[in-house]
Scaffold this motif. Structure first.
Motif, PDB file in Angstrom:
ATOM      1  N   PRO A 180       0.707  -1.316   0.033  1.00 35.67           N
ATOM      2  CA  PRO A 180      -0.009  -0.006   0.045  1.00 35.67           C
ATOM      3  C   PRO A 180       1.000   1.153   0.043  1.00 35.67           C
ATOM      4  CG  PRO A 180      -1.065  -1.596   1.516  1.00 35.67           C
ATOM      5  CD  PRO A 180       0.494  -2.054   1.121  1.00 35.67           C
ATOM      6  N   LEU A 181       2.020   1.232   0.448  1.00 29.87           N
ATOM      7  CA  LEU A 181       2.954   2.428   0.513  1.00 29.87           C
ATOM      8  C   LEU A 181       3.064   3.133  -0.935  1.00 29.87           C
ATOM      9  CD1 LEU A 181       5.744   1.527   3.314  1.00 29.87           C
ATOM     10  CD2 LEU A 181       3.436   3.040   3.666  1.00 29.87           C
ATOM     11  N   PRO A 182       3.664   2.475  -1.576  1.00 24.16           N
ATOM     12  CA  PRO A 182       3.781   2.939  -3.049  1.00 24.16           C
ATOM     13  C   PRO A 182       2.309   3.190  -3.594  1.00 24.16           C
ATOM     14  CG  PRO A 182       4.660   0.749  -3.024  1.00 24.16           C
ATOM     15  CD  PRO A 182       4.239   1.050  -1.711  1.00 24.16           C
ATOM     16  N   PHE A 183       1.454   2.388  -3.453  1.00 26.97           N
ATOM     17  CA  PHE A 183       0.174   2.747  -4.061  1.00 26.97           C
ATOM     18  C   PHE A 183      -0.460   4.087  -3.584  1.00 26.97           C
ATOM     19  CE2 PHE A 183      -4.410   1.958  -3.870  1.00 26.97           C
ATOM     20  CZ  PHE A 183      -4.657   1.861  -5.540  1.00 26.97           C
TER      21      PHE A 183
ATOM     22  N   PHE B 264      -3.237  10.240   6.016  1.00 21.77           N
ATOM     23  CA  PHE B 264      -3.425   8.556   6.060  1.00 21.77           C
ATOM     24  C   PHE B 264      -1.992   8.139   5.565  1.00 21.77           C
ATOM     25  CE2 PHE B 264      -4.639   4.680   3.810  1.00 21.77           C
ATOM     26  CZ  PHE B 264      -5.444   4.028   4.683  1.00 21.77           C
ATOM     27  N   ASN B 265      -1.425   8.678   4.730  1.00 18.64           N
ATOM     28  CA  ASN B 265       0.154   8.109   4.353  1.00 18.64           C
ATOM     29  C   ASN B 265       0.814   8.076   5.615  1.00 18.64           C
ATOM     30  OD1 ASN B 265      -1.163   9.671   1.929  1.00 18.64           O
ATOM     31  ND2 ASN B 265       0.632   8.093   1.078  1.00 18.64           N
ATOM     32  N   ASN B 266       0.836   8.951   6.421  1.00 16.07           N
ATOM     33  CA  ASN B 266       1.818   9.064   7.766  1.00 16.07           C
ATOM     34  C   ASN B 266       1.018   8.200   8.697  1.00 16.07           C
ATOM     35  OD1 ASN B 266       3.354  11.553   6.537  1.00 16.07           O
ATOM     36  ND2 ASN B 266       1.734  12.888   7.486  1.00 16.07           N
ATOM     37  N   ILE B 267      -0.052   8.445   8.925  1.00 13.11           N
ATOM     38  CA  ILE B 267      -0.575   7.055   9.661  1.00 13.11           C
ATOM     39  C   ILE B 267      -0.224   5.634   9.489  1.00 13.11           C
ATOM     40  CG2 ILE B 267      -2.804   6.248  10.849  1.00 13.11           C
ATOM     41  CD1 ILE B 267      -3.902   9.228  10.499  1.00 13.11           C
TER      42      ILE B 267
ATOM     43  N   PHE C  11       1.802   2.839  11.500  1.00 13.72           N
ATOM     44  CA  PHE C  11       1.199   1.844  11.745  1.00 13.72           C
ATOM     45  C   PHE C  11       2.038   0.549  11.198  1.00 13.72           C
ATOM     46  CE2 PHE C  11      -1.385  -1.722  10.163  1.00 13.72           C
ATOM     47  CZ  PHE C  11      -1.985  -2.315  11.282  1.00 13.72           C
ATOM     48  N   THR C  12       2.473   0.624  10.138  1.00 11.87           N
ATOM     49  CA  THR C  12       3.102  -0.473   9.602  1.00 11.87           C
ATOM     50  C   THR C  12       4.702  -0.715  10.598  1.00 11.87           C
ATOM     51  OG1 THR C  12       4.179   0.746   7.966  1.00 11.87           O
ATOM     52  CG2 THR C  12       2.170  -0.627   7.405  1.00 11.87           C
ATOM     53  N   THR C  13       5.218   0.287  10.752  1.00  6.52           N
ATOM     54  CA  THR C  13       6.466   0.447  11.256  1.00  6.52           C
ATOM     55  C   THR C  13       6.369  -0.236  12.706  1.00  6.52           C
ATOM     56  OG1 THR C  13       7.344   2.262  10.246  1.00  6.52           O
ATOM     57  CG2 THR C  13       8.456   1.626  12.330  1.00  6.52           C
ATOM     58  N   LEU C  14       5.244   0.184  13.578  1.00 11.45           N
ATOM     59  CA  LEU C  14       5.017   0.072  14.974  1.00 11.45           C
ATOM     60  C   LEU C  14       4.502  -1.485  14.831  1.00 11.45           C
ATOM     61  CD1 LEU C  14       3.210   3.004  16.503  1.00 11.45           C
ATOM     62  CD2 LEU C  14       5.571   2.161  16.711  1.00 11.45           C
ATOM     63  N   PHE C  15       3.669  -1.834  13.984  1.00 13.18           N
ATOM     64  CA  PHE C  15       3.184  -3.375  13.932  1.00 13.18           C
ATOM     65  C   PHE C  15       4.214  -4.263  13.813  1.00 13.18           C
ATOM     66  CE2 PHE C  15       1.256  -6.971  11.652  1.00 13.18           C
ATOM     67  CZ  PHE C  15       0.308  -7.436  12.472  1.00 13.18           C
ATOM     68  N   ILE C  16       5.028  -4.144  12.712  1.00 11.64           N
ATOM     69  CA  ILE C  16       5.996  -4.940  12.511  1.00 11.64           C
ATOM     70  C   ILE C  16       7.124  -5.123  13.503  1.00 11.64           C
ATOM     71  CG2 ILE C  16       7.896  -5.579  10.815  1.00 11.64           C
ATOM     72  CD1 ILE C  16       6.155  -4.432   8.702  1.00 11.64           C
TER      73      ILE C  16
END
Length: 320
Positions: free
Chosen positions: A166-169, A202-205, A209-214
């Protein structure tokens, strides 16, 4: 000369929305050639070290065990992360080749974040390997079979791909109507997001989220694994057994510290270090991306006797 180059980069980028420019290390453009020397040296060590680890593990049957398979995965990841960023970085330093298409930028971003995320999963898998080896040694061979190891590797990669896609998308849907000069040496997600002339909350959040989750999830399970390992080690009868058992974890603990310490430092400075000079941000990011791939083969080569002996024999030109 660097100032004129940067100005022409901005003018060219603004006229072509599909072209971006990487700034390298802002404020240190005049020193790029000198800075390239340690960068090139480290990249050479990364390539030689990780390729040597892979060769030794592949050619030595006695190393065809779960712990070494995970180490091979780590070496492959380190090679991909370095190959994703360093050739372009060195071309900036040597040839002032700053231009990158938006599509190439998104591809670089995808590979960079995907394999960095996969590395945390492999470090977790290595912690699980040590947990089973120490806490449940009688079932080690039945739990960590070759098929299970392959599934762990595929699941680790699949999780990263699903979370990073989703990041590049999301970025591709944003308008970039002003500067196209990325204040970085690579297409790091947040560095590109800052250039968008639209609402990027939304991109920032999602990025946070992905960083904290992983990282949060993997680091939590790694910590739990080592709490159980520590309890098991302390319950062993003799001091010698305790040292021997915990000694098998030293190299992995070093790899964890090597990966997570620069990551946490970079995250803190990136989020809260608004007073820190831009070139310090970029140098720390370089350190975060280059230090683990360089140090991992060195640590495992020094700490693990089987690898150390075989690397020594390899460079002496003797057969194993």
């Amino acid at each position: 000369m660097p100032v004129q180059d940067n100005q022409s980069d901005r003018n060219s980028a603004d006229s072509d929305p599909s072209v971006f420019f990487l700034s390298g290390i802002p404020g240190l453009e005049a020193m790029h050639l000198w800075i390239s020397i340690p960068f090139c040296s480290v990249f050479t060590v990364v390539l030689l070290g990780n390729c040597t680890i892979l060769y030794v593990i592949k050619t030595e049957p006695s190393l065809h065990k779960p712990m070494y398979y995970f180490l091979a995965m780590l070496a492959v990841i380190d090679l991909v992360v370095s190959a994703t960023t360093m050739p372009k970085t060195l071309s900036i330093f040597w040839f002032n080749s700053r231009e990158i298409s938006f599509t190439a930028c998104l591809v670089q971003m995808f590979f960079l974040h995907t394999f960095l995320s996969t590395e945390t999963a492999v470090l977790l898998a290595m912690a699980f390997d040590r947990y089973v080896a120490i806490c449940n040694p009688l079932r080690y061979a039945t739990i960590l079979t070759n098929s299970v190891i392959a599934k762990i590797g595929l699941v680790s990669l699949a999780r990263s791909v699903l979370l990073v896609v989703p990041l590049p998308f999301l970025l591709s849907r944003l308008p970039f109507c002003q500067s196209h000069v990325i204040s970085h040496f690579c297409c790091e997600h947040m560095a590109v997001v800052k250039l968008a002339c639209a609402d990027t909350r939304f991109n920032n959040i999602y990025g946070i989220f992905t960083t904290l989750f992983i990282v949060g999830l993997d680091l939590t399970f790694i910590t739990l694994s080592y709490v159980k390992i520590l309890k098991t080690v302390l319950s062993l009868a003799s001091k010698e057994e305790q040292l021997k058992a915990f000694g098998t974890c030293v190299s992995h603990l070093c790899a964890i510290l090597i990966f997570y310490t620069p990551l946490v430092l970079f995250a803190i400075i990136h989020r809260f270090g608004h007073q820190v000079a831009p070139h310090i941000h970029i140098l720390i990011a370089n350190f975060y991306l280059l230090f683990p791939p360089m140090m991992n083969p060195i640590v495992y080569g020094v700490e693990i006797k089987e690898i150390r002996v075989r690397v020594h024999l390899l460079f002496r030109g003797k057969s194993f």
